[in-house]
Write an enzyme that holds these catalytic residues in place. Structure first.
Site, mmCIF file in Angstrom:
data_model
loop_
_atom_site.group_PDB
_atom_site.id
_atom_site.type_symbol
_atom_site.label_atom_id
_atom_site.label_comp_id
_atom_site.label_asym_id
_atom_site.label_seq_id
_atom_site.Cartn_x
_atom_site.Cartn_y
_atom_site.Cartn_z
ATOM 1 N N GLY A 1 0.841 -1.193 0.000
ATOM 2 C CA GLY A 1 0.000 0.000 0.000
ATOM 3 C C GLY A 1 0.873 1.237 0.000
ATOM 4 N N ALA A 2 2.023 1.144 -0.686
ATOM 5 C CA ALA A 2 3.060 2.169 -0.602
ATOM 6 C C ALA A 2 2.737 3.437 -1.378
ATOM 7 C CB ALA A 2 4.392 1.603 -1.091
ATOM 8 N N ALA A 3 1.739 3.412 -2.238
ATOM 9 C CA ALA A 3 1.424 4.587 -3.048
ATOM 10 C C ALA A 3 0.290 5.412 -2.460
ATOM 11 C CB ALA A 3 1.083 4.178 -4.484
ATOM 12 N N GLY B 1 1.049 5.403 2.833
ATOM 13 C CA GLY B 1 2.158 4.644 2.275
ATOM 14 C C GLY B 1 3.313 5.490 1.769
ATOM 15 N N ASP C 1 2.002 -1.721 -4.510
ATOM 16 C CA ASP C 1 0.636 -1.215 -4.535
ATOM 17 C C ASP C 1 0.015 -1.635 -5.865
ATOM 18 O OD1 ASP C 1 -1.719 0.202 -3.851
ATOM 19 O OD2 ASP C 1 -0.518 1.697 -2.777
ATOM 20 N N SER D 1 -3.882 -1.369 8.365
ATOM 21 C CA SER D 1 -5.161 -1.262 7.657
ATOM 22 C C SER D 1 -6.331 -1.303 8.628
ATOM 23 C CB SER D 1 -5.296 -2.402 6.647
ATOM 24 O OG SER D 1 -4.202 -2.432 5.758
ATOM 25 N N ASP E 1 -2.098 6.140 18.587
ATOM 26 C CA ASP E 1 -2.778 6.489 19.836
ATOM 27 C C ASP E 1 -1.772 6.895 20.908
ATOM 28 O OD1 ASP E 1 -5.215 5.709 18.628
ATOM 29 O OD2 ASP E 1 -4.825 3.622 19.162
ATOM 30 N N HIS F 1 -8.030 0.109 18.821
ATOM 31 C CA HIS F 1 -7.572 1.222 17.983
ATOM 32 C C HIS F 1 -8.750 1.939 17.329
ATOM 33 C CE1 HIS F 1 -4.844 3.637 15.683
ATOM 34 N NE2 HIS F 1 -5.183 3.116 14.523
#
Length: 356
Positions: free
Chosen positions: A51-53, A57, A77, A161, A193, A220
Site C-alpha cells: 500500500g506504498a502509493a 504509504g 501497490d 489497515s 494512539d 484502535h
C-alpha cells in the site's frame, strides 16, 4: 572507447534499479538487474510496504528509506508504485528501493522480507457505509496476508489497515489456515494512539513530548482506545476534568484531523510517523536490542478477549512478552469495561467475515 563503455555500464547499473523486473529495457542493458546491489547497499533488514502509493504509504516509504536499519525496501501497490519508487529511490540513503505493481508482482515483493508493513486499504468515500469500507479493506488484507503466508511466513507483520480491531483477527485466521500462524509475529499498529497521548499529555503538563510516556491499551478505535493516565511517566496527577478532556481527545484524535482537513483527507502524515516509529522498534527487536517495549494490538491473555493492545517487549521473534495492565484507577476500570464490550464485537466481526 573505453570511457564510453564504462559510462554505458554505469548508466545500465542505474537503469536496472529504476526498471521493474520484467521490463524489456533490462534485456538490452549491459548489466542485469541481479548484478546491481541485489542484496542492498547497506547491512540491515529487508522491509516491504504494502500500500506504498497511498496517503499513508508514501510518507511511510520516505521515512523508512531514511532508516539506517533498512537495507532493501520493497514498495507494493496496485497503482502508482513506479513513480513513488523512482521518487524515493533518488534519496541518498543506504536502502535499495524496488517497486512492484499489481497482484501479479505481490509474491516478488514479499519474498525474503524480514518486516512487512501494511497500510493498504481504501478511505471511506461519500455514500460508502462503514460495512462497505470494512468489506473492501478486509478483502485486501486477506489477499496480502495470503501472499505473506506463502512468500515470507517468518516475517514480522505490522498491520495498519483499518479497522485494526477486526483486520488483525482476519490476518490471524488467514495465517492459521495456511499453517503459518505465529501470534508473536502479527502486530496491530496502535502507535498513533500513543503518539497522540504523549503529545496531548505533554501539552497539559508543559513538557516536551519526548519526556512523556503514556501507555494506551485496548484497541484502535473510539472507546476501545484507553489511555492509562494513572501510569504516565513521569508520574503525574490530573484533575477529573483533565482526565476526561485527555481521554476524549486521544480517543477522537482521528476525527479531529478529519474535521480539520474539511473533507480533504484523514490522519496520514501522523500515522506514517507513528508507523515508522513502531517499525523501527520492531527492527531494533529483530537486531537483538534489549528493552524494546511499545504498545501493540496482539494475541493476548491479559483479558478474556483473544486480542488486546498492551505494552509488549519486542525481540527477534516479534512480541516476545505481553505485559499485564498494571493497577488501574476507577475511571480506567470503567473505561476498560466499555472498551472490552466494543472490542469483543469488532474481533468477532473479523473472525466471522473470514469464516463465513
Amino acid at each position: 572507447m573505453e570511457s564510453i563503455r564504462e559510462a554505458s555500464q554505469r548508466i545500465a547499473r542505474i537503469s536496472a534499479h529504476l526498471q521493474p523486473p520484467n521490463s524489456q529495457t533490462e534485456e538490452s542493458c549491459v548489466l542485469k538487474r541481479a548484478d546491481c546491489r541485489a542484496k542492498g547497499g547497506a547491512p540491515g533488514f529487508k522491509v516491504a510496504i504494502l500500500g506504498a502509493a497511498g496517503g499513508i504509504g508514501q510518507p511511510l516509504a520516505m521515512l523508512m528509506k531514511m532508516n539506517p536499519s533498512v537495507s532493501v525496501l520493497h514498495l507494493y501497490d496496485v497503482v502508482n508504485t513506479p513513480g513513488v519508487t523512482a521518487d524515493i529511490g533518488h534519496m541518498d540513503t543506504g536502502a535499495v528501493v524496488r517497486g512492484f505493481l499489481g497482484q501479479p508482482q505481490l509474491e516478488n515483493a514479499l519474498t525474503g522480507m524480514d518486516l512487512v508493513i501494511i497500510p493498504a486499504g481504501v478511505p471511506r468515500k461519500p455514500g460508502m457505509t462503514r460495512d462497505d469500507l470494512f468489506n473492501i479493506n478486509a478483502g485486501i488484507v486477506i489477499t496480502l496476508c495470503e501472499g505473506i503466508a506463502k512468500c515470507c511466513p517468518n516475517a514480522i507483520v505490522n498491520l495498519i489497515s483499518n479497522p485494526v480491531n477486526s483486520t488483525v483477527p482476519i490476518a490471524a485466521e488467514v495465517f492459521k489456515k495456511a499453517g503459518t500462524y505465529d501470534p508473536k509475529r502479527l502486530l496491530g499498529v496502535t502507535m498513533l494512539d500513543v503518539v497522540r497521548a504523549n503529545t496531548f499529555v505533554a501539552e497539559v503538563l508543559g513538557l516536551h513530548p519526548k519526556e512523556v510516556d503514556v501507555p494506551v491499551v485496548g484497541g484502535h478505535a473510539g472507546v476501545t482506545i484507553l489511555p492509562l493516565l494513572s501510569q504516565v511517566k513521569p508520574p503525574s496527577s490530573f484533575t477529573p476534568e483533565e482526565t476526561e478532556y485527555l481521554t476524549k481527545r486521544i480517543q477522537d484524535g482521528g476525527t479531529e484531523v478529519v474535521q480539520a482537513k474539511a473533507g480533504a483527507g484523514s490522519a496520514t502524515l501522523s500515522m506514517a510517523y507513528a508507523a515508522v516509529k513502531f517499525a523501527d522498534a520492531c527492527l531494533r527487536g529483530l537486531r537483538g536490542d534489549a528493552g524494546v517495549v511499545e504498545c501493540a494490538f496482539v494475541a493476548s491473555e491479559v483479558t478474556e478477549l483473544p486480542f488486546f493492545a498492551t505494552k509488549v517487549r519486542l525481540g527477534r521473534r516479534g512480541a516476545e512478552e505481553v505485559y499485564q495492565l498494571g493497577p488501574l484507577n476507577e475511571y480506567e476500570r470503567v473505561g476498560l469495561g466499555r472498551a472490552k464490550k466494543e472490542l469483543a464485537e469488532s474481533i468477532q466481526k473479523g473472525v466471522s467475515f473470514i469464516r463465513k
